[in-house]
Every structure is written in C-alpha cells, then in structure tokens.
Scaffold this motif. Sequence first.
Motif, PDB file in Angstrom:
ATOM      1  N   CYS A   7       0.844  -1.192   0.000  1.00  6.56           N
ATOM      2  CA  CYS A   7       0.000   0.000   0.000  1.00  6.56           C
ATOM      3  C   CYS A   7       0.883   1.247   0.000  1.00  6.56           C
ATOM      4  O   CYS A   7       1.770   1.380   0.838  1.00  6.56           O
ATOM      5  CB  CYS A   7      -0.906  -0.001   1.232  1.00  6.56           C
ATOM      6  SG  CYS A   7      -1.941   1.473   1.314  1.00  6.56           S
ATOM      7  N   LEU A   9      -0.099   4.387   0.578  1.00  2.97           N
ATOM      8  CA  LEU A   9      -0.834   5.540   1.096  1.00  2.97           C
ATOM      9  C   LEU A   9      -0.276   6.122   2.377  1.00  2.97           C
ATOM     10  O   LEU A   9      -0.309   7.327   2.572  1.00  2.97           O
ATOM     11  CB  LEU A   9      -2.310   5.170   1.284  1.00  2.97           C
ATOM     12  CG  LEU A   9      -3.051   4.821  -0.012  1.00  2.97           C
ATOM     13  CD1 LEU A   9      -4.458   4.364   0.306  1.00  2.97           C
ATOM     14  CD2 LEU A   9      -3.065   6.010  -0.959  1.00  2.97           C
ATOM     15  N   CYS A  10       0.188   5.279   3.278  1.00  2.77           N
ATOM     16  CA  CYS A  10       0.760   5.860   4.495  1.00  2.77           C
ATOM     17  C   CYS A  10       2.049   5.139   4.828  1.00  2.77           C
ATOM     18  O   CYS A  10       2.467   4.223   4.140  1.00  2.77           O
ATOM     19  CB  CYS A  10      -0.245   5.897   5.644  1.00  2.77           C
ATOM     20  SG  CYS A  10      -0.246   4.452   6.721  1.00  2.77           S
ATOM     21  N   ALA A  12       2.852   3.033   6.958  1.00  6.00           N
ATOM     22  CA  ALA A  12       2.814   1.684   7.518  1.00  6.00           C
ATOM     23  C   ALA A  12       3.243   0.603   6.524  1.00  6.00           C
ATOM     24  O   ALA A  12       3.624  -0.493   6.925  1.00  6.00           O
ATOM     25  CB  ALA A  12       1.420   1.389   8.056  1.00  6.00           C
ATOM     26  N   THR A  13       3.197   0.890   5.246  1.00  5.92           N
ATOM     27  CA  THR A  13       3.657  -0.031   4.185  1.00  5.92           C
ATOM     28  C   THR A  13       3.004  -1.419   4.255  1.00  5.92           C
ATOM     29  O   THR A  13       3.672  -2.441   4.091  1.00  5.92           O
ATOM     30  CB  THR A  13       5.197  -0.214   4.195  1.00  5.92           C
ATOM     31  OG1 THR A  13       5.589  -1.001   5.319  1.00  5.92           O
ATOM     32  CG2 THR A  13       5.938   1.104   4.218  1.00  5.92           C
ATOM     33  N   CYS A  14       1.704  -1.473   4.474  1.00  6.64           N
ATOM     34  CA  CYS A  14       1.017  -2.768   4.559  1.00  6.64           C
ATOM     35  C   CYS A  14       1.066  -3.523   3.235  1.00  6.64           C
ATOM     36  O   CYS A  14       0.911  -2.933   2.169  1.00  6.64           O
ATOM     37  CB  CYS A  14      -0.456  -2.571   4.906  1.00  6.64           C
ATOM     38  SG  CYS A  14      -0.711  -1.819   6.500  1.00  6.64           S
ATOM     39  N   LEU A  16      -0.833  -5.748   0.664  1.00  4.20           N
ATOM     40  CA  LEU A  16      -2.238  -5.948   0.319  1.00  4.20           C
ATOM     41  C   LEU A  16      -2.345  -7.001  -0.766  1.00  4.20           C
ATOM     42  O   LEU A  16      -1.380  -7.277  -1.489  1.00  4.20           O
ATOM     43  CB  LEU A  16      -2.853  -4.633  -0.179  1.00  4.20           C
ATOM     44  CG  LEU A  16      -2.769  -3.425   0.750  1.00  4.20           C
ATOM     45  CD1 LEU A  16      -3.391  -2.195   0.080  1.00  4.20           C
ATOM     46  CD2 LEU A  16      -3.443  -3.692   2.089  1.00  4.20           C
ATOM     47  N   PHE A  41      -2.889  -6.994   8.054  1.00  2.00           N
ATOM     48  CA  PHE A  41      -3.507  -5.738   8.511  1.00  2.00           C
ATOM     49  C   PHE A  41      -3.900  -4.867   7.309  1.00  2.00           C
ATOM     50  O   PHE A  41      -3.238  -4.831   6.294  1.00  2.00           O
ATOM     51  CB  PHE A  41      -2.534  -4.964   9.409  1.00  2.00           C
ATOM     52  CG  PHE A  41      -3.139  -3.729  10.012  1.00  2.00           C
ATOM     53  CD1 PHE A  41      -3.974  -3.819  11.113  1.00  2.00           C
ATOM     54  CD2 PHE A  41      -2.902  -2.475   9.456  1.00  2.00           C
ATOM     55  CE1 PHE A  41      -4.548  -2.678  11.660  1.00  2.00           C
ATOM     56  CE2 PHE A  41      -3.475  -1.329   9.997  1.00  2.00           C
ATOM     57  CZ  PHE A  41      -4.303  -1.434  11.109  1.00  2.00           C
ATOM     58  N   ILE A  42      -5.012  -4.173   7.466  1.00  2.00           N
ATOM     59  CA  ILE A  42      -5.452  -3.206   6.447  1.00  2.00           C
ATOM     60  C   ILE A  42      -6.304  -2.157   7.144  1.00  2.00           C
ATOM     61  O   ILE A  42      -6.895  -2.425   8.199  1.00  2.00           O
ATOM     62  CB  ILE A  42      -6.239  -3.917   5.308  1.00  2.00           C
ATOM     63  CG1 ILE A  42      -6.586  -2.929   4.190  1.00  2.00           C
ATOM     64  CG2 ILE A  42      -7.491  -4.596   5.840  1.00  2.00           C
ATOM     65  CD1 ILE A  42      -7.124  -3.607   2.926  1.00  2.00           C
ATOM     66  N   CYS A  43      -6.381  -0.947   6.584  1.00  2.00           N
ATOM     67  CA  CYS A  43      -7.243   0.098   7.150  1.00  2.00           C
ATOM     68  C   CYS A  43      -8.213   0.555   6.061  1.00  2.00           C
ATOM     69  O   CYS A  43      -8.083   0.161   4.910  1.00  2.00           O
ATOM     70  CB  CYS A  43      -6.396   1.252   7.685  1.00  2.00           C
ATOM     71  SG  CYS A  43      -5.917   2.414   6.385  1.00  2.00           S
ATOM     72  N   LYS A  45      -8.467   3.191   4.330  1.00  2.00           N
ATOM     73  CA  LYS A  45      -7.880   3.838   3.148  1.00  2.00           C
ATOM     74  C   LYS A  45      -7.337   2.791   2.193  1.00  2.00           C
ATOM     75  O   LYS A  45      -7.597   2.836   0.991  1.00  2.00           O
ATOM     76  CB  LYS A  45      -6.757   4.796   3.559  1.00  2.00           C
ATOM     77  CG  LYS A  45      -7.269   6.096   4.137  1.00  2.00           C
ATOM     78  CD  LYS A  45      -6.126   6.994   4.526  1.00  2.00           C
ATOM     79  CE  LYS A  45      -5.470   6.434   5.709  1.00  2.00           C
ATOM     80  NZ  LYS A  45      -4.301   6.292   6.159  1.00  2.00           N
ATOM     81  N   GLY A  46      -6.589   1.843   2.735  1.00  2.00           N
ATOM     82  CA  GLY A  46      -6.060   0.768   1.899  1.00  2.00           C
ATOM     83  C   GLY A  46      -7.189   0.025   1.194  1.00  2.00           C
ATOM     84  O   GLY A  46      -7.101  -0.313   0.009  1.00  2.00           O
TER      85      GLY A  46
HETATM   86  S1  SF4 Z   1      -3.565  -0.130   4.517  1.00  2.00           S
HETATM   87 FE1  SF4 Z   1      -3.901   1.713   5.715  1.00  2.00          FE
HETATM   88  S2  SF4 Z   1      -2.424   1.542   7.407  1.00  2.00           S
HETATM   89 FE2  SF4 Z   1      -1.762   0.133   5.815  1.00  2.00          FE
HETATM   90  S3  SF4 Z   1      -0.316   1.323   4.574  1.00  2.00           S
HETATM   91 FE3  SF4 Z   1      -2.336   1.499   3.606  1.00  2.00          FE
HETATM   92  S4  SF4 Z   1      -3.163   3.386   4.428  1.00  2.00           S
HETATM   93 FE4  SF4 Z   1      -1.484   2.782   5.783  1.00  2.00          FE
END
Ligand code: SF4
Length: 743
Positions: A7, A9-10, A12-14, A16, A41-43, A45-46
């Motif tokens: 990911c 977006l932030c 955290a580099t999840c 996906l 893990f995911i949020c 936004k991801g």
């Molecule tokens: S899934 Fe959410 S917490 Fe993880 S990197 Fe993407 S934006 Fe960040």
Amino acid sequence: MRVPRTCPLCEATCGLLLDLDESGTITRVQGDPDDVFSRGFICPKGANLGALESDPDRLRQPLVRDDATGELVPATWDEAFARVAEGVKQVRAAGGPNAVAMYLGNPNAHNIGSILYGRALIKAVRTQNFFSASTVDQMPKHVSSGYLFGYGGHIPIPDLDRTQMLLMLGANPLVSGGSLCTAPDFPGRLKALKARGGRLVVVDPRRSATAKKADEHLAIVPGSDALWLMALVHVLFAERLATPHALAEGVDAVRALAEPFTPEAVAGPTGIDAEDTRRIARELAASPTAAVYGRIGTTTVPFGTLASWLVDVLNILTGNLDRPGGVLFPRPAHARHRPGKPPGGKGFRTGRWKSRVHGYPEVRGELPVSILADEILTPGEGRVRGLITIAGNPVLSTPNGDRLDMALAELDFMVSVDIYLNETTRHADVILPPAGLLYRPHYDLAFYELSVRNIARYDPPTLPLPEGALDDATIARRLTLAVSGQPQAPPEAVDALAIQALVNAEIRDPHSVIHGRDAREIIALIEPETGPERLLDFMFRVGPYGDAFGANPDGLTLARLAEHTHGLDLGPLEPRLEELLSTPSGRIELAAEPIARDVERLRAALEATRTSPERSLLLVGRRTLRSNNSWMHNLPKLVSGKPRCTLHVHPEDARRAGLSDGDNAVVSSRVGEVAVPVEITEEVREGVVCLPHGWGHGRVGTRLTVAAEHAGVSMNALTDPSVIDPLSGNGVLSAVPVSIRPL
Ligand code: SF4
Ligand SMILES: Nc1nc2c(c(=O)[nH]1)N[C@H]1C(S)=C(S)[C@@H](COP(=O)(O)OP(=O)(O)OC[C@H]3O[C@@H](n4cnc5c(=O)[nH]c(N)nc54)[C@H](O)[C@@H]3O)O[C@H]1N2
Ligand SMILES: Nc1nc2c(c(=O)[nH]1)N[C@H]1C(S)=C(S)[C@@H](COP(=O)(O)OP(=O)(O)OC[C@H]3O[C@@H](n4cnc5c(=O)[nH]c(N)nc54)[C@H](O)[C@@H]3O)O[C@H]1N2
Ligand SMILES: [Mo]
C-alpha cells in the motif's frame, strides 16, 4: 488475478492483495496475511485503493492551458513537455534560475520513481527556491538528528516490538498508522506491548484514539512539549538518574541548559503537575528499556527542533539510544554500507543560502514552505514567477493556504504533476498526470529507513502501462529534460547519468565494498538495463546485505528480493550508531551551538508565561481514519456518514462562547476565519479546539465531484505563516491562537 502489492498511502507499508478483473480494474482489496511485516492488517484507506485507482475524476491525460480561452484542455505528452520547456525558459530568461520554484508533496516519499529521479530533476531546475511538505512536517527531526548525529537523515526509531515503556508525544498512530515509525498494525503492536507488561504513556492535548489505549494520558497544553521535556531532563540530572550513552559529548552543557526548567516552573505553562513530571522521569530511568517518541504534535510547533532534540536527549541520557528496546537506527537493504569506516564526518550545517524576502536559512536544501506566497507576491529581483509542483497540494496543506491560493494565480507559469485537478493544480498551465499504482514498481526507499524492523519488499509493475500513459518515473525524467531545454529527448538519456553518478560515488569511496572497481564493468553487471530498477539493483548489491558484485555471492540482488513476493524480513533493529555517526567529533554532539542558543528562546518563552499566564484558546489538528491529508476526499466510501470536518470544543469553552453541539462557529485567528459545525466533546483539553486539516474543497475550476459535496473548511486558512520554528524553518500548525463565536 490476485496480486500482492504494498500500500502506497501511508508510512505503515502494509502488504495488500488486490483482485483484478480482465480489464485490470481492482475489484477487491484485502490485507495480505502472508506479508512478513503487516500479516494481513489493512485500514479503510487501503481498502479503498480500488476506488482511488478507478476514480472517474482522476486525470488520465495531460492538460494544457489554452491561451485563447484560459481553459485547461487535453493535450499530448509531447505538447505538454514542449509547453513546460517554453514556460520554464521564459521565466528563467526574465528572472534567472531562482524565479522558478519547486514544491514536492507527501506522496513523492511513497514513490521510487519520484525519489530516484527527483535528484536529477532538482539539479536540473537548480533553484534556491526549493520547498516541500517536509517543512510542514518532520524537518525539525532532521535538524535535531543533524546536530546530534551529524546527518539529518539518521532518525532513531522506537523499538516498538521490544520496548518496555513507550513515552509518546504528539502522535496518534492508531489513526495515522504511525509516522517516523513504520509499523504496520500499530494497534496490534501496542496491544503486544501491554501483553508483555510494558507501559504506554501518551502526551496529547486530546484524548486521542491512542491516548484511550494508554496506561496514562497527560493532556499537555499545545506547543509546550519542549518545556515539559526539558523538565524531564532537569529531573534526570537533579536526581542523578542520568546514565548517558558512552559516546555522548556535552552532557554537562545539557545539564546547565536544563537548570531553569524545574517541574514546578513548567507546571503552569504545560498543564502537567510537577509530581507527574518527576514520576515519569523516574519511570523512564528505571524501566529496563524505554523509548521516547515524538511526532507531528512535537514538530509543527514554535519549538519543534528543541522538542525533537529533547526526545532524543532523553533517549541518550537514559541509555536507551542504540540499544534493543530503546531507539535504534534501521539498516535497510538499500542503505549506504561502509564497513570499517571510523565514526566522524563533515557534520551538519544550514544556511548555505537564505530566502530572499525574510532571510530564512536553507535547511537540507529547502526553504520554509510557509514563505512561498511571500516569495511570489513580493516584488523585486529574484521574485518567484514560475512553479513546479509534484504530488503536493500546498493550497490546503500549508499555513495561510488561502493567501498562497491567491499568489499562485499571479504566477507567469506553473506545472503540476498530479492525478487530480484540485485546489493547487487548478492554477497550473500544464498538468502531467502519472499512471496509477499498478503500472509502477514499488519499494519503500523512504520508509524502510524509518521502520521498526529491517524489511525489504519489492513489487514489480503489475500491468504494462496503458497506451498513452506515463508513470511518475518517466514524467520526472522527461521533466528533467524539458527544464534542460530538451523536451523531446528520450527519458533514457537521464538514466545513463543517474547510474553513472551512483556507481562513481561508490567506487571512489574507500569504504565501499566496490571501492576501486571499474565503473563500466559494474554497470554491465547490473541486471535491469534501465529505469528505477537499475538504480535499485545497484543499491541493494552494494548495500549491507548485498552480493557486492561477486564478493558476497549469496547476497541480495533485486532479482533475489523479487522472489520474496510477500516481503523479506531482515530481522530486528540492531545497534549501529558508531558506523553512522558523522559529526566532526565522531561522537554524539548533545549541545550543538545553534541548539544551545535556541534554548535561550525557550527560556524567554517560559519567562513570558510567568509574567502573563493568560492563554488564548489554542487550535490543534487531528487526523481521521478515512482521510489522507487533502486528497482522498473524492472517494464516496471514505466521505460517507457524518461530516468529519468539525470543530471539537470542550464543554466549558463551548459554554463560555455560547455554543451548543451542532451549531456553526466562526473560528478566527490572526490570518483568517472559517465557519464550521461544532462537536462538543471532553476529548479535547479545556482551552483547546481541534480541526482536521486537508479540507476546504469545492473551489471554482477544480474537478473533484465528490469532495466538492463534502467540502469542509481548510484549517490552514487559520494557521499563521509568519510563525516558524527558526532552526528548521518548519511551519507551525498546532497551538494556533484563535477565538470562537457563534455564527
Ligand atoms: S492499509 Fe492503511 S495503514 Fe496500511 S499502509 Fe495502507 S493506508 Fe497505511
Ligand atoms: N493544518 C495542518 N496542515 C498540515 C498538516 C497538519 O497536521 N495540520 N500536516 C502536514 C503534513 S504532515 C503533510 S505531509 C502535508 C502534506 O502536504 P501535501 O503533500 O502538499 O498535500 P497532500 O494533501 O498530501 O497532497 C498530495 C497531492 O499528491 C497528489 N497525488 C496522490 N498520489 C499521487 C501520485 O501517485 N503521483 C502524483 N504525482 N501525485 C499524487 C494528490 O492528488 C494531491 O494533490 O500537509 C501538512 N499540512
Ligand atoms: N488516516 C490518516 N493517516 C495519516 C495521514 C492522514 O491525513 N490521515 N497523514 C499521514 C502523514 S502525512 C503524517 S506526517 C502522519 C502523522 O502522524 P501522527 O503524527 O501520528 O499524526 P496525528 O494523527 O495528526 O497525531 C498528532 C497528535 O498530536 C496532537 N497534538 C497536537 N498538538 C500537540 C502538541 O502541541 N503537543 C502534543 N504532545 N500533542 C499535540 C494531536 O492532538 C494529535 O492527536 O500521518 C500519516 N497518516
Ligand atoms: Mo506528513
């Protein structure tokens, strides 16, 4: 097709898992349970990455302003780059190289194409008017690291998974995902801290989501962290609890600097009881391991550099720097690797040039973005008349953005690399929109340097570029050529120079693992023949885990990393301070002269609170889980439900102002006014009001259909660009004096 992707977006580099249909559209996004770092893990936004990639408002083709109508109209890439070459040439001809300014926004840090080719572009633009989101973010941390360790890029990271005590100030990782502390699944990691008997103390004027999970929450007065941290230092010395790192120099100087900041003296201005301050200092000293960690609430304040410095002074004085469970320096796969190099180097300095209008010193090649509007609007020689923005929205994200909005309209030429026609890019004469995530490679060059474990994960491009599309890396290369007067040259022309510069620097360095080898031979051995991957392969191979082009045959190469489609775990952080200390003394320089001088300013501020203890209402910011700075408000699922751009007000302050829940309030500061609905809540400390940033959409000429319906107001219509942290040039986004009244 199901593909693993990181990911972007932030921080955290999840990892996906993206499901794609035959047309390449993302149909579903899940956390990748096999990712070695994020483990599923995911949020929210991801989860909306698919919506982002297929947003109908997203630009897919360059736009160029039509001279006759003044409208932005579709154009070919060749036309667009030709226009850039012409525009930049004219501005330079009239005003010299500094008349063209440059602003880089946050998503650049998530994009290897931008990072790897950004350097060549910056060189080609050769302007002293260089700005980025760093001066509304973490610049103070770079400056404090620069003075302490000799290089601003070396930031100590809390050993989140092993520490027994985490003292966190001005951060809300349960919502933000963590920053300068790359750690996917922050909630899980904090739970684990508690499960192993560790302690979490959160210092925040709001009872944030993270504060709610803490063992202890101290609701500090905004902007006063430096005072409070000074008092902790004071107590460590007064109670003989300091056990400084063996390489620390200037311990006595720090003791003297902290002398006036007794827990009693700072209790009023910080709102923290002297006894609590003493107890926390003792706990830090007594804990088997501890990490002090400060983030945006400690950097975007008038004493941002001092607060950032004090965070690490505490880590150093409690023996927690560079030890497991404390704070450590990551060793990413692409790190510069200098085995056998003795500590020491040139050290850190600022001020190689000064800003024209206000005389602010250059810091890490940048000037404070808070002053960009003045550089545009103030007449005289060297005035900014052209601007290049890349992945940035400074109209919404920088202090007094409304004035910058006006200033951008005055420019002679502006080009923006961006995926949206938004509050900033609507002023551009040329917009260059890069293709999305699926069409570019990914490796987190920036965030693996800030990560709580040593991790490497490389994703190749998932799909070939669609006909007529360009990626960020190619746009950066073609921009480089365009500003150099060669708008039609092939991007590969930049590659040759980029790889040569990297290779030459290595073979010349006596401590490099390829010192003295032949540049041509090395370049021939690199596998990818062009593009960002060629640079990446080279960096891995001369890096700490690399194959050293033969010397370590089983070592890392890009091809080997690519086999680990769910990432490669290179282990927990390990001590490595000595190899990276680059101060002139080769030691930790605790009390550098500019820092010591700034403590005088802090002392004066403390003195001022004694003579006039009254405080105005102070505005702070907040982030929300479904938002990412200014640019994800066009995705229906992320903006649905109750409005998020509301003013949080403490019940007592609401009563005094005559406001009830749901009323519209006018918030005024020295620079501006906004009207916004009120949410009355005890989550904010009395005397503090809170607004999220990144809102204020719906302006004429933008193309953000959904965001326009959820416009909100811009917090940065209230922030004051004339208040700046002097050592770093960082803007002040927190502790802004405001008043409120019913609309
Ligand atoms: S899934 Fe959410 S917490 Fe993880 S990197 Fe993407 S934006 Fe960040
Ligand atoms: N009041 C207040 N202001 C703040 C903050 C705060 O806490 N309070 N936070 C500050 C912080 S920490 C930051 S980092 C800044 C952010 O400041 P900016 O970076 O200026 O703003 P963003 O909202 O992140 O805008 C990112 C831009 O990049 C574009 N974009 C997204 N993805 C891509 C891509 O892949 N390629 C390209 N070329 N463009 C892309 C988006 O459309 C958007 O225009 O804001 C700061 N401003
Ligand atoms: N969901 C979401 N995630 C994001 C972003 C986003 O916009 N939305 N933005 C990303 C970016 S660019 C960044 S830099 C990171 C930032 O990551 P964080 O630093 O964790 O940012 P925030 O969530 O804004 O948390 C800052 C906290 O500081 C508090 N605070 C404000 N002023 C003060 C003060 O004077 N002293 C103290 N002690 N606390 C104070 C605020 O109340 C807030 O709870 O988040 C990133 N992640
Ligand atoms: Mo940021």
